[in-house]
Design an enzyme around this catalytic site. Sequence first.
Site, short mmCIF file in Angstrom:
data_model
loop_
_atom_site.label_atom_id
_atom_site.label_comp_id
_atom_site.label_asym_id
_atom_site.label_seq_id
_atom_site.Cartn_x
_atom_site.Cartn_y
_atom_site.Cartn_z
N HIS A 82 14.21 33.75 24.84
CA HIS A 82 13.66 33.10 23.98
C HIS A 82 13.53 31.94 23.04
O HIS A 82 12.45 31.17 23.36
CB HIS A 82 12.79 33.88 23.74
CG HIS A 82 11.30 35.07 24.57
ND1 HIS A 82 12.49 36.62 24.61
CD2 HIS A 82 10.66 34.73 26.29
CE1 HIS A 82 11.53 36.82 26.48
NE2 HIS A 82 10.42 35.68 26.56
N ASN A 141 11.59 35.31 34.70
CA ASN A 141 12.87 35.63 34.28
C ASN A 141 12.98 37.42 33.42
O ASN A 141 14.12 37.29 33.82
CB ASN A 141 12.22 34.90 32.46
CG ASN A 141 11.73 33.31 33.20
OD1 ASN A 141 12.43 32.48 33.47
ND2 ASN A 141 11.00 33.47 32.42
N ASP A 142 12.41 38.10 33.62
CA ASP A 142 12.55 39.42 33.18
C ASP A 142 12.41 40.25 34.62
O ASP A 142 13.14 40.89 34.34
CB ASP A 142 11.28 40.20 32.70
CG ASP A 142 11.43 39.79 30.91
OD1 ASP A 142 13.07 39.53 30.22
OD2 ASP A 142 10.12 39.18 30.46
N ARG A 191 2.41 31.96 25.61
CA ARG A 191 2.41 32.97 24.91
C ARG A 191 2.58 32.92 23.29
O ARG A 191 2.69 32.64 22.49
CB ARG A 191 4.47 32.26 24.68
CG ARG A 191 4.97 32.11 25.52
CD ARG A 191 6.80 32.61 25.19
NE ARG A 191 7.76 32.33 27.22
CZ ARG A 191 7.77 31.38 27.96
NH1 ARG A 191 7.26 30.36 27.19
NH2 ARG A 191 8.53 32.39 28.70
N CYS A 209 5.03 31.65 36.51
CA CYS A 209 5.57 31.70 35.11
C CYS A 209 6.77 31.28 34.39
O CYS A 209 6.68 31.00 33.59
CB CYS A 209 4.27 32.02 34.34
SG CYS A 209 4.30 33.99 34.31
N ARG A 264 -1.18 35.40 27.28
CA ARG A 264 -0.47 37.28 27.21
C ARG A 264 -1.02 37.35 26.49
O ARG A 264 -0.70 37.07 25.11
CB ARG A 264 0.32 36.80 28.26
CG ARG A 264 1.53 37.85 27.98
CD ARG A 264 2.65 37.39 28.26
NE ARG A 264 3.71 36.67 27.35
CZ ARG A 264 5.02 36.71 27.95
NH1 ARG A 264 5.25 36.33 28.73
NH2 ARG A 264 5.72 35.42 26.16
N GLU A 270 6.78 41.75 35.86
CA GLU A 270 8.33 41.44 35.81
C GLU A 270 9.45 42.85 35.99
O GLU A 270 10.23 42.74 35.69
CB GLU A 270 8.21 40.99 33.92
CG GLU A 270 7.10 40.09 33.85
CD GLU A 270 7.27 40.20 32.37
OE1 GLU A 270 7.53 39.25 32.27
OE2 GLU A 270 6.49 40.99 31.68
N ARG A 292 18.87 38.61 30.29
CA ARG A 292 19.08 37.56 30.33
C ARG A 292 19.56 36.96 28.79
O ARG A 292 19.37 35.24 29.07
CB ARG A 292 17.77 37.19 30.36
CG ARG A 292 16.90 37.99 28.81
CD ARG A 292 15.11 37.94 30.03
NE ARG A 292 14.38 36.43 29.07
CZ ARG A 292 12.97 36.38 29.17
NH1 ARG A 292 12.48 37.36 29.60
NH2 ARG A 292 12.93 35.40 29.05
C1 PEP Z 1 8.68 36.42 32.29
O1 PEP Z 1 10.14 37.06 31.98
O2 PEP Z 1 9.50 35.40 33.42
C2 PEP Z 1 8.07 35.67 30.99
C3 PEP Z 1 7.50 34.13 31.75
O3 PEP Z 1 7.60 36.11 30.27
P1 PEP Z 1 8.91 35.56 29.06
O4 PEP Z 1 10.50 34.57 29.70
O5 PEP Z 1 7.98 34.95 28.14
O6 PEP Z 1 9.74 37.33 29.30
MG MG Z 2 8.82 38.17 30.30
#
Ligand code: PEP
Ligand code: MG
Length: 565
Positions: free
Chosen positions: A171, A435-436, A278, A483, A314, A412, A446
């Site tokens: 993050h 991402n998740d 976020r 996203c 979110r 996710e 990650r």
């Molecule tokens: C994701 O997981 O793709 C996402 C947008 O949320 P974050 O990166 O804040 O976990």
């Molecule tokens: Mg996420």
Amino acid sequence: MVVFPPADLDLIPQRACHDIDKEVEFFNLALEAVRKDMSELSSTLETRLRPEERELFAVYLRMLDDDALGKEVIERIRQGQWAQGSLAEVAKDHVRAFETMKDPYLRERAADIKDLCSRVLFHLQNRNVTKTEYPNDTILVGEELTAAMLAEVPKEKLLGLVSVKGSGNSHVAILARTMGIPTTMGVVDLPYRQLDGRELIVDGYNGQVYSNPSDQLRNRYREVIKEEEQLVRGLEGLIDLPCETLDSHRMNLWVNTGLMSDVVRSLDHGAEGIGLFRTEVPFLLSERFPSEQEQTAIYREQLAAFSPKPVTMRTLDIGGDKALPYFPIEEENPFLGWRGIRVTLDHPEIFISQVRAMIRASEGLDNLQIMLPMVSNTQEVTGSIQIIKRAYRELREEGLEVRMPPIGVMIEVPAAVYQTRTLSRLVDFISVGSNDLTQYLLAVDRNNPRVASLYSSFHPSVLQALRYVVEQAHLENKPVSICGEMAGDPGGAVLLMAMGYDVLSMNATTLLKVKAVIRSLTFSAAKQLLEQVMTMDDAQMVRSCIDMALYNAGVDRLLRSSRNN
Ligand code: PEP
Ligand code: MG
């Protein structure tokens, strides 16, 4: 500048001291303070301690009385090292000496020395509470950089970030990307503690850090910077042009935000909405949970700046690698633990005050959408909707003229992928957090640099899941956005557009590059490319195929400065 968390002897950087006498005085005062703490502690605990425990305090006091330890530290300070660094070095030597002893009793004394020195360090750091002066052109270097460390540096002074732990998907890296700050993560072999005050080059494109660069290297990078600036300037002409392909397929480009400064930059880059705010970012930068009133002010700023364009907020997504200092979560396996919606459903008081603040902030603007993170079953969605509806009803009863916002679910977690259609029936929109989703589909943390090369959103399984989600949500006529960082990767954006995503939400800094690429291609060429890569069985092959297609279409020049060095 090397930064470090408080009271951790292992993370103290070496740093030259300018006023040796003052540093010695600081150290003596800290020593005196620990002596006082110790004798107070031992007398208050006297009746409750067993004799062997009381003996421990006596040992501590003797260690401090016997000036051996203190003398060594002072000697090092006299050689020009600051007090914290000198203490850390002496502690390290002694701890190592004790740890290698045969006698188990003596071996255990290593922990006592460490504890004692940590106490001295605590006082030293409390004495040095004067605010850190960050020089111009600061590059922040640390074992594990946090959002709070980043936020402490005045924005105009911060040029780069280097973190030993974490990866490009952590993050803090995403936050840095949003702010357009060159960053290198996971530099595991870097002797970072020796870098304080050194000149560095941070090449975020290639994940490299150079210390004390030669003139030749410095000049080469000056060229790269110039080229990048030209590229960015060249793209500015696209700000007011629509994001559409050569055969007129319109794509919505939205942005991800966390801070108010992101909003300003996003509007400057022609963003058409916020696909992910976020909300944990302001929470991470706060010293306690912000009140409903404080949150309302923060949310109102974002909604007002973007009005009438939509703003997707979110609900609080903490846990995993995002811990609030005032709400610590200690877990063996945090990414599979208490994260996102799981935390807020267990703490309805946090949840309700947040959604009340969001809805209250939207009064008269009506551009709010609310999105739920880390959903892995339908009950989490129905439970959350109940809470949001309750907040809405309360506010109406309090006389506010607010509208019920559209609610969306983030996909996710693999479980949510296979329930996309069911989830789509429960909500107004779907948003994929790639991402998740990549992390959980591939079982690749990650945040772990050791497995970073295995982390790819172009893995065929991830692509299959991404396509499946759009198809399923569209069967229920629900819009789908994405996203995760993949949306801001020009090649990824082309594939996602071809899959049928309605919105791509990304960092403001990548928005114009993505727009430039989409405007240079036809939708049918993008679909052909998608069909081609969907038959491939390896992430690297997919990546090369996309790069080649962009090269053949002549759009790779838009990405040149990221590829050329
Ligand atoms: C994701 O997981 O793709 C996402 C947008 O949320 P974050 O990166 O804040 O976990
Ligand atoms: Mg996420």
